[in-house]
Design a protein around this motif. Structure first.
Motif, PDB file in Angstrom:
ATOM      1  N   GLY A  31       0.808  -1.201   0.000  1.00  0.00           N
ATOM      2  CA  GLY A  31       0.000   0.000   0.000  1.00  0.00           C
ATOM      3  C   GLY A  31       0.844   1.254   0.000  1.00  0.00           C
ATOM      4  O   GLY A  31       2.078   1.199   0.025  1.00  0.00           O
ATOM      5  N   CYS A  32       0.153   2.396   0.019  1.00  0.00           N
ATOM      6  CA  CYS A  32       0.817   3.701   0.047  1.00  0.00           C
ATOM      7  C   CYS A  32       1.130   4.114   1.483  1.00  0.00           C
ATOM      8  O   CYS A  32       2.165   4.707   1.743  1.00  0.00           O
ATOM      9  N   PHE A  33       0.198   3.863   2.398  1.00  0.00           N
ATOM     10  CA  PHE A  33       0.353   4.167   3.821  1.00  0.00           C
ATOM     11  C   PHE A  33       0.894   5.586   4.024  1.00  0.00           C
ATOM     12  O   PHE A  33       1.883   5.807   4.699  1.00  0.00           O
ATOM     13  N   ASP A  34       0.159   6.539   3.430  1.00  0.00           N
ATOM     14  CA  ASP A  34       0.616   7.923   3.412  1.00  0.00           C
ATOM     15  C   ASP A  34       0.531   8.580   4.788  1.00  0.00           C
ATOM     16  O   ASP A  34       1.527   9.114   5.274  1.00  0.00           O
ATOM     17  N   LEU A  35      -0.620   8.565   5.395  1.00  0.00           N
ATOM     18  CA  LEU A  35      -0.759   9.046   6.775  1.00  0.00           C
ATOM     19  C   LEU A  35      -1.182   7.844   7.607  1.00  0.00           C
ATOM     20  O   LEU A  35      -2.311   7.370   7.463  1.00  0.00           O
ATOM     21  N   GLY A  57       5.029  -4.180   1.043  1.00  0.00           N
ATOM     22  CA  GLY A  57       5.451  -3.480  -0.158  1.00  0.00           C
ATOM     23  C   GLY A  57       4.909  -2.060  -0.082  1.00  0.00           C
ATOM     24  O   GLY A  57       3.702  -1.868   0.087  1.00  0.00           O
ATOM     25  N   LEU A  58       5.789  -1.083  -0.164  1.00  0.00           N
ATOM     26  CA  LEU A  58       5.412   0.315  -0.001  1.00  0.00           C
ATOM     27  C   LEU A  58       5.627   1.067  -1.311  1.00  0.00           C
ATOM     28  O   LEU A  58       6.744   1.079  -1.847  1.00  0.00           O
ATOM     29  N   ASP A  90       7.844  -6.869   9.669  1.00  0.00           N
ATOM     30  CA  ASP A  90       9.186  -7.449   9.684  1.00  0.00           C
ATOM     31  C   ASP A  90      10.096  -6.908   8.592  1.00  0.00           C
ATOM     32  O   ASP A  90      11.314  -6.917   8.755  1.00  0.00           O
ATOM     33  N   ALA A  91       9.516  -6.464   7.490  1.00  0.00           N
ATOM     34  CA  ALA A  91      10.318  -5.899   6.405  1.00  0.00           C
ATOM     35  C   ALA A  91       9.454  -4.952   5.589  1.00  0.00           C
ATOM     36  O   ALA A  91       8.255  -5.197   5.398  1.00  0.00           O
ATOM     37  N   VAL A  92      10.080  -3.878   5.123  1.00  0.00           N
ATOM     38  CA  VAL A  92       9.437  -2.901   4.241  1.00  0.00           C
ATOM     39  C   VAL A  92      10.296  -2.819   2.992  1.00  0.00           C
ATOM     40  O   VAL A  92      11.521  -2.657   3.077  1.00  0.00           O
ATOM     41  N   PRO A 100       2.223  -4.246  -7.455  1.00  0.00           N
ATOM     42  CA  PRO A 100       3.274  -4.953  -6.715  1.00  0.00           C
ATOM     43  C   PRO A 100       3.593  -6.345  -7.270  1.00  0.00           C
ATOM     44  O   PRO A 100       4.277  -7.119  -6.605  1.00  0.00           O
ATOM     45  N   LEU A 101       3.139  -6.677  -8.465  1.00  0.00           N
ATOM     46  CA  LEU A 101       3.311  -8.038  -8.977  1.00  0.00           C
ATOM     47  C   LEU A 101       4.773  -8.492  -8.980  1.00  0.00           C
ATOM     48  O   LEU A 101       5.084  -9.606  -8.550  1.00  0.00           O
ATOM     49  N   GLN A 102       5.660  -7.641  -9.434  1.00  0.00           N
ATOM     50  CA  GLN A 102       7.083  -8.005  -9.488  1.00  0.00           C
ATOM     51  C   GLN A 102       7.608  -8.306  -8.086  1.00  0.00           C
ATOM     52  O   GLN A 102       8.372  -9.263  -7.885  1.00  0.00           O
ATOM     53  N   LEU A 103       7.198  -7.542  -7.107  1.00  0.00           N
ATOM     54  CA  LEU A 103       7.625  -7.761  -5.725  1.00  0.00           C
ATOM     55  C   LEU A 103       7.000  -9.038  -5.165  1.00  0.00           C
ATOM     56  O   LEU A 103       7.670  -9.810  -4.469  1.00  0.00           O
TER      57      LEU A 103
END
Length: 156
Positions: A31-35, A57-58, A90-92, A100-103
């Motif tokens: 996601g974007c997780f902006d605020l 995945g950010l 655990d990881a960003v 995010p398909l490639q990730l």
């Protein structure tokens, strides 16, 4: 340090291998997780509870801007550090592609998670995860919490 949980795509495979060697189930979401708000915290905590490790995945600043004109409100470094500070993350890993398909292909998660505002067949990467025997799940979102509503309220 929380910054140590921010991994590049090149660093991620070593962490994944360590976790898999320990028999841990890997959950992925993005996601974007902006605020960061209560809805995000609740969603991410529920996602993590489905497995042993949570990889987030950010979206990069450029990919957020492409999805949401006028955003992000916080730069990707800030958003990544805030995500990494959460105990249940655990990881960003930043990604700049349109999806995010490639990730997801890199992570090969045991469980792919999105909010219940998505249908399973509308979740990017669902075929990949299901075809390798993984699960694609949705978790309930907390009603009334969104970055867009916070921004609208602030602009009042």
């Amino acid at each position: 340090m929380t910054a140590d949980k921010i991994l590049t795509p090149e660093q991620l495979p070593a962490a994944l291998a360590t976790w898999r060697a320990a028999g841990e189930r890997i959950v992925f979401t993005n996601g974007c997780f902006d605020l960061l708000h209560l809805g995000h915290v609740d969603y991410l905590e529920k996602a993590r509870a489905l497995g042993d490790r949570l990889v987030v995945g950010l979206n990069t600043d450029a990919s957020v801007s492409a999805l949401k004109p006028g955003r992000p409100l916080q730069d990707q470094t800030s958003r990544a550090r805030i995500m990494a500070a959460l105990a249940f993350v655990d990881a960003v890993v930043l990604f700049g592609e349109p999806t995010p398909l490639q990730l997801i292909e890199l992570v090969q998660p045991d469980i792919l998670v999105k909010g219940d505002d998505y249908a399973i067949d509308g979740i990017v990467g669902h075929e990949l995860v299901l075809n390798r025997g993984g699960q694609v799940l949705t978790v309930p979102l907390v009603a009334g919490y969104s970055t867009s509503s916070i921004v609208a309220k602030a602009r009042g």
